[in-house]
Design a protein around this motif. Structure first.
Motif, PDB file in Angstrom:
ATOM      1  N   PHE A 172      14.045  74.242 -90.465  1.00 45.98           N
ATOM      2  CA  PHE A 172      14.398  72.838 -90.192  1.00 45.98           C
ATOM      3  C   PHE A 172      13.472  72.096 -89.224  1.00 45.98           C
ATOM      4  O   PHE A 172      13.152  70.923 -89.421  1.00 45.98           O
ATOM      5  CB  PHE A 172      15.833  72.744 -89.662  1.00 45.98           C
ATOM      6  CG  PHE A 172      16.908  73.130 -90.658  1.00 45.98           C
ATOM      7  CD1 PHE A 172      16.618  73.371 -91.996  1.00 45.98           C
ATOM      8  CD2 PHE A 172      18.232  73.249 -90.240  1.00 45.98           C
ATOM      9  CE1 PHE A 172      17.624  73.721 -92.904  1.00 45.98           C
ATOM     10  CE2 PHE A 172      19.245  73.589 -91.144  1.00 45.98           C
ATOM     11  CZ  PHE A 172      18.944  73.827 -92.466  1.00 45.98           C
ATOM     12  N   LYS A 173      13.074  72.752 -88.145  1.00 41.59           N
ATOM     13  CA  LYS A 173      12.369  72.010 -87.085  1.00 41.59           C
ATOM     14  C   LYS A 173      11.026  71.447 -87.550  1.00 41.59           C
ATOM     15  O   LYS A 173      10.629  70.354 -87.152  1.00 41.59           O
ATOM     16  CB  LYS A 173      12.167  72.910 -85.859  1.00 41.59           C
ATOM     17  CG  LYS A 173      13.479  73.355 -85.209  1.00 41.59           C
ATOM     18  CD  LYS A 173      13.272  74.030 -83.871  1.00 41.59           C
ATOM     19  CE  LYS A 173      12.532  75.353 -83.943  1.00 41.59           C
ATOM     20  NZ  LYS A 173      13.299  76.415 -84.661  1.00 41.59           N
ATOM     21  N   GLY A 174      10.338  72.211 -88.399  1.00 42.41           N
ATOM     22  CA  GLY A 174       9.055  71.722 -88.895  1.00 42.41           C
ATOM     23  C   GLY A 174       9.226  70.436 -89.696  1.00 42.41           C
ATOM     24  O   GLY A 174       8.385  69.527 -89.638  1.00 42.41           O
ATOM     25  N   ILE A 175      10.322  70.385 -90.423  1.00 40.37           N
ATOM     26  CA  ILE A 175      10.608  69.180 -91.217  1.00 40.37           C
ATOM     27  C   ILE A 175      10.818  67.984 -90.289  1.00 40.37           C
ATOM     28  O   ILE A 175      10.333  66.878 -90.550  1.00 40.37           O
ATOM     29  CB  ILE A 175      11.846  69.446 -92.102  1.00 40.37           C
ATOM     30  CG1 ILE A 175      11.516  70.510 -93.149  1.00 40.37           C
ATOM     31  CG2 ILE A 175      12.351  68.155 -92.735  1.00 40.37           C
ATOM     32  CD1 ILE A 175      12.731  71.180 -93.774  1.00 40.37           C
ATOM     33  N   PHE A 176      11.531  68.230 -89.193  1.00 38.40           N
ATOM     34  CA  PHE A 176      11.708  67.154 -88.214  1.00 38.40           C
ATOM     35  C   PHE A 176      10.353  66.680 -87.687  1.00 38.40           C
ATOM     36  O   PHE A 176      10.078  65.477 -87.613  1.00 38.40           O
ATOM     37  CB  PHE A 176      12.592  67.627 -87.049  1.00 38.40           C
ATOM     38  CG  PHE A 176      12.711  66.600 -85.948  1.00 38.40           C
ATOM     39  CD1 PHE A 176      13.523  65.488 -86.099  1.00 38.40           C
ATOM     40  CD2 PHE A 176      11.978  66.730 -84.775  1.00 38.40           C
ATOM     41  CE1 PHE A 176      13.613  64.520 -85.100  1.00 38.40           C
ATOM     42  CE2 PHE A 176      12.059  65.773 -83.769  1.00 38.40           C
ATOM     43  CZ  PHE A 176      12.881  64.669 -83.933  1.00 38.40           C
ATOM     44  N   MET A 177       9.484  67.627 -87.341  1.00 34.31           N
ATOM     45  CA  MET A 177       8.190  67.255 -86.746  1.00 34.31           C
ATOM     46  C   MET A 177       7.324  66.462 -87.723  1.00 34.31           C
ATOM     47  O   MET A 177       6.655  65.500 -87.346  1.00 34.31           O
ATOM     48  CB  MET A 177       7.425  68.510 -86.324  1.00 34.31           C
ATOM     49  CG  MET A 177       8.148  69.354 -85.324  1.00 34.31           C
ATOM     50  SD  MET A 177       8.530  68.487 -83.794  1.00 34.31           S
ATOM     51  CE  MET A 177       6.918  68.462 -83.078  1.00 34.31           C
ATOM     52  N   ARG A 178       7.328  66.893 -88.967  1.00 35.79           N
ATOM     53  CA  ARG A 178       6.546  66.215 -90.012  1.00 35.79           C
ATOM     54  C   ARG A 178       6.976  64.749 -90.116  1.00 35.79           C
ATOM     55  O   ARG A 178       6.154  63.843 -90.226  1.00 35.79           O
ATOM     56  CB  ARG A 178       6.826  66.931 -91.336  1.00 35.79           C
ATOM     57  CG  ARG A 178       6.045  66.456 -92.526  1.00 35.79           C
ATOM     58  CD  ARG A 178       6.699  66.934 -93.820  1.00 35.79           C
ATOM     59  NE  ARG A 178       6.872  68.381 -93.869  1.00 35.79           N
ATOM     60  CZ  ARG A 178       7.780  68.996 -94.647  1.00 35.79           C
ATOM     61  NH1 ARG A 178       8.594  68.302 -95.401  1.00 35.79           N
ATOM     62  NH2 ARG A 178       7.889  70.304 -94.632  1.00 35.79           N
ATOM     63  N   ASN A 179       8.279  64.542 -90.061  1.00 37.77           N
ATOM     64  CA  ASN A 179       8.795  63.181 -90.198  1.00 37.77           C
ATOM     65  C   ASN A 179       8.685  62.378 -88.904  1.00 37.77           C
ATOM     66  O   ASN A 179       8.507  61.164 -88.945  1.00 37.77           O
ATOM     67  CB  ASN A 179      10.232  63.235 -90.711  1.00 37.77           C
ATOM     68  CG  ASN A 179      10.298  63.568 -92.189  1.00 37.77           C
ATOM     69  OD1 ASN A 179      10.109  62.698 -93.033  1.00 37.77           O
ATOM     70  ND2 ASN A 179      10.524  64.838 -92.513  1.00 37.77           N
ATOM     71  N   LEU A 180       8.755  63.072 -87.775  1.00 37.52           N
ATOM     72  CA  LEU A 180       8.532  62.374 -86.502  1.00 37.52           C
ATOM     73  C   LEU A 180       7.091  61.853 -86.446  1.00 37.52           C
ATOM     74  O   LEU A 180       6.844  60.741 -85.960  1.00 37.52           O
ATOM     75  CB  LEU A 180       8.800  63.322 -85.329  1.00 37.52           C
ATOM     76  CG  LEU A 180       8.671  62.695 -83.930  1.00 37.52           C
ATOM     77  CD1 LEU A 180       9.739  61.614 -83.717  1.00 37.52           C
ATOM     78  CD2 LEU A 180       8.773  63.763 -82.836  1.00 37.52           C
ATOM     79  N   LEU A 181       6.171  62.639 -86.961  1.00 40.59           N
ATOM     80  CA  LEU A 181       4.778  62.174 -87.026  1.00 40.59           C
ATOM     81  C   LEU A 181       4.675  60.904 -87.873  1.00 40.59           C
ATOM     82  O   LEU A 181       3.962  59.964 -87.516  1.00 40.59           O
ATOM     83  CB  LEU A 181       3.867  63.262 -87.615  1.00 40.59           C
ATOM     84  CG  LEU A 181       2.436  62.765 -87.853  1.00 40.59           C
ATOM     85  CD1 LEU A 181       1.685  62.614 -86.538  1.00 40.59           C
ATOM     86  CD2 LEU A 181       1.680  63.676 -88.815  1.00 40.59           C
ATOM     87  N   MET A 182       5.386  60.875 -88.996  1.00 39.77           N
ATOM     88  CA  MET A 182       5.359  59.667 -89.838  1.00 39.77           C
ATOM     89  C   MET A 182       5.853  58.458 -89.054  1.00 39.77           C
ATOM     90  O   MET A 182       5.279  57.372 -89.135  1.00 39.77           O
ATOM     91  CB  MET A 182       6.219  59.862 -91.094  1.00 39.77           C
ATOM     92  CG  MET A 182       5.611  60.796 -92.119  1.00 39.77           C
ATOM     93  SD  MET A 182       6.728  61.073 -93.518  1.00 39.77           S
ATOM     94  CE  MET A 182       6.573  59.487 -94.376  1.00 39.77           C
ATOM     95  N   LEU A 183       6.929  58.656 -88.293  1.00 40.43           N
ATOM     96  CA  LEU A 183       7.435  57.531 -87.497  1.00 40.43           C
ATOM     97  C   LEU A 183       6.430  57.152 -86.418  1.00 40.43           C
ATOM     98  O   LEU A 183       6.179  55.963 -86.188  1.00 40.43           O
ATOM     99  CB  LEU A 183       8.789  57.888 -86.869  1.00 40.43           C
ATOM    100  CG  LEU A 183       9.393  56.804 -85.972  1.00 40.43           C
ATOM    101  CD1 LEU A 183       9.610  55.498 -86.749  1.00 40.43           C
ATOM    102  CD2 LEU A 183      10.697  57.269 -85.335  1.00 40.43           C
ATOM    103  N   HIS A 184       5.846  58.158 -85.780  1.00 35.30           N
ATOM    104  CA  HIS A 184       4.876  57.867 -84.721  1.00 35.30           C
ATOM    105  C   HIS A 184       3.678  57.090 -85.270  1.00 35.30           C
ATOM    106  O   HIS A 184       3.135  56.210 -84.597  1.00 35.30           O
ATOM    107  CB  HIS A 184       4.403  59.176 -84.072  1.00 35.30           C
ATOM    108  CG  HIS A 184       3.444  58.964 -82.943  1.00 35.30           C
ATOM    109  ND1 HIS A 184       3.816  58.387 -81.747  1.00 35.30           N
ATOM    110  CD2 HIS A 184       2.120  59.221 -82.836  1.00 35.30           C
ATOM    111  CE1 HIS A 184       2.771  58.312 -80.955  1.00 35.30           C
ATOM    112  NE2 HIS A 184       1.720  58.799 -81.585  1.00 35.30           N
ATOM    113  N   SER A 185       3.273  57.392 -86.484  1.00 31.97           N
ATOM    114  CA  SER A 185       2.148  56.672 -87.096  1.00 31.97           C
ATOM    115  C   SER A 185       2.504  55.214 -87.360  1.00 31.97           C
ATOM    116  O   SER A 185       1.657  54.334 -87.249  1.00 31.97           O
ATOM    117  CB  SER A 185       1.731  57.346 -88.407  1.00 31.97           C
ATOM    118  OG  SER A 185       1.396  58.687 -88.164  1.00 31.97           O
ATOM    119  N   ALA A 186       3.760  54.957 -87.715  1.00 25.74           N
ATOM    120  CA  ALA A 186       4.179  53.589 -88.033  1.00 25.74           C
ATOM    121  C   ALA A 186       4.646  52.843 -86.778  1.00 25.74           C
ATOM    122  O   ALA A 186       4.537  51.616 -86.705  1.00 25.74           O
ATOM    123  CB  ALA A 186       5.309  53.618 -89.064  1.00 25.74           C
ATOM    124  N   SER A 187       5.148  53.579 -85.822  1.00 30.39           N
ATOM    125  CA  SER A 187       5.778  52.973 -84.648  1.00 30.39           C
ATOM    126  C   SER A 187       5.533  53.890 -83.445  1.00 30.39           C
ATOM    127  O   SER A 187       6.402  54.639 -83.029  1.00 30.39           O
ATOM    128  CB  SER A 187       7.287  52.813 -84.941  1.00 30.39           C
ATOM    129  OG  SER A 187       7.960  52.220 -83.868  1.00 30.39           O
TER     130      SER A 187
END
Ligand SMILES: *[C@@H]1O[C@H](CO)[C@@H](O)[C@H](O)[C@H]1NC(C)=O
Ligand SMILES: *[C@@H]1O[C@H](CO)[C@@H](O)[C@H](O)[C@H]1NC(C)=O
Ligand SMILES: *[C@@H]1O[C@H](CO)[C@@H](O)[C@H](O)[C@H]1NC(C)=O
Ligand SMILES: *[C@@H]1O[C@H](CO)[C@@H](O)[C@H](O)[C@H]1NC(C)=O
Length: 375
Positions: A302-317
């Protein structure tokens, strides 16, 4: 902070990896991951069907920033497409997958969508995202078409139970869980940005899912998302898993890109901050609650999935907090959660001997290293 006792050392005092180091570490993580890749099955030994989709997504994400791993990535996409189908635990019925869809007709994919449906709608969503990630780095339409076919099959599962919508977990269950619906949103929103001829349909589905999701009881106290809904459609109070705070972020980022609306990134930022407040330790290393007992068989991913998506948010915001979580989690994995074979364990604060170590714990941590290398 819930996990303070698990991570007594202040990682923020340590020098963190340079950009080149971060990429080297991710490359090493990939080499180790591929020790588990089975050329014959097209999947990773020691883990299941849905985990394989997440390994593939992480590999594609690394390839998107690091051309030196493109050859490995291409090999995996090609080989998995051909070899993995017989490993599908429960191949989907062809009639359902190929049922008349409410989309504009399109070219037939050379892949057989039934091979990628296993009657667990969340599993189907993971594979759709994996093939989209493969498409992103190869521009091979076979992969995009397959993802579209998987999504078309999922739309047939749109339900009527809670709030007159949403997807149940699987065809024989009434359980309406968060992950299945977050994945549906994310796949729709990703497709909206990649298939111009059907953009409106995909935006419509993504919006429909988000409007429905936000109106249900998935959110508990503190803006975190619980696992799912009770029979009476109220929040079931089940574990706040990291991946349920993650997939929604990438979905909202993609939806905002396809159809901008300030509320999408506002919601994503609220969810991300709530997740970090609940799941990060005082060194900004992410945890899941299961680590103090056992995360097997699924929660190791699970945690890797969170990190992958947190990166997407960080790139946009972008937000310093997100960067800190990505950098510190990756740093901690590398310094404290890596064994002599270069394999990563389940607890990112270490040591790697906590819990069983396999391709799931490793690939999940690898996802975090890829996120750090992508900053
Ligand atoms: C496999 O990958 C190569 C690139 O390495 C690509 O040219 C080829 O079309 C792929 N084959 C299939 C069946 O997707
Ligand atoms: C697609 O896969 C399903 C399930 O394995 C199989 O029954 C069907 O014959 C396949 N269709 C084609 C066109 O190969
Ligand atoms: C919400 O946050 C408060 C304060 O940190 C905490 O006591 C409570 O347990 C949290 N609730 C949930 C469901 O995590
Ligand atoms: C933006 O999204 C919110 C939440 O889904 C919705 O209520 C609102 O109508 C949307 N605004 C526009 C201009 O579409």
């Amino acid at each position: 902070m819930l996990f303070t006792r698990l991570a007594p050392v202040l990682i923020s005092l340590l020098p963190v990896a340079t950009a080149n180091e971060a990429r080297d570490r991710a490359e090493e993580g990939l080499l180790t991951l591929q020790d588990w890749y089975n050329d014959g099955t097209g999947l990773w030994d020691t883990i299941g069907w849905w985990n394989g989709a997440n390994c593939m997504t992480a590999i594609a994400d690394l390839a998107s920033i690091d051309p030196s791993v493109m050859e490995t990535a291409n090999y995996v996409f090609n080989n998995t497409l051909i070899k993995a189908p017989p490993q599908n635990p429960h191949p989907g019925p062809e009639t359902k997958a190929n049922a008349k869809r409410d989309f504009v007709p399109r070219a037939v994919s050379s892949a057989n969508v039934s091979d990628w449906l296993d009657s667990a709608y969340d599993d189907d969503g993971w594979w759709a995202l994996a093939w989209i990630a493969a498409y992103d780095v190869t521009e091979d339409n076979t992969y995009l078409s397959l993802a579209e076919d998987i999504f078309a099959a999922l739309t047939k599962a749109w339900g009527t139970r809670c709030g007159g919508g949403g997807l149940p977990w699987n065809p024989t269950s009434d359980y309406v869980n968060a992950i299945t619906n977050e994945l549906f949103l994310s796949v729709a929103a990703h497709l909206a940005n990649r298939v111009p001829s059907r953009k409106e349909d995909y935006v419509r589905w993504a919006r429909k899912e988000w409007d429905w999701f936000a109106a249900q009881g998935f959110f508990g106290e503190n803006n975190t998302i619980n696992d799912g809904l009770l029979d009476n459609c109220q929040n079931n109070g089940q574990t706040v898993w990291s991946y349920n705070q993650g997939v929604i972020l990438g979905g909202l980022v993609e939806l905002n890109h396809a159809s901008p609306n300030n509320t999408y990134l506002e919601s994503a930022n609220t969810i991300a901050k709530a997740a970090i407040a609940t799941l990060a330790d005082s060194n900004h290393v992410i945890h899941d609650f299961c680590e103090t007992s056992s995360c097997e068989p699924d929660a190791t991913q699970f945690k890797g999935i969170f990190m992958r998506n947190l990166l997407m948010l960080h790139s946009a915001s972008p937000h310093d907090l997100y960067k800190s979580v990505i950098v510190n989690s990756a740093e901690s994995i590398w310094k404290r959660d890596r064994n002599e074979q270069g394999q990563f364990g389940v607890n990112w604060a270490g040591p790697p001997t906590m819990g069983k170590l396999d391709a799931s714990t490793h690939s999940s941590a690898f996802d975090a290293l890829v996120a750090a290398a992508s900053l």
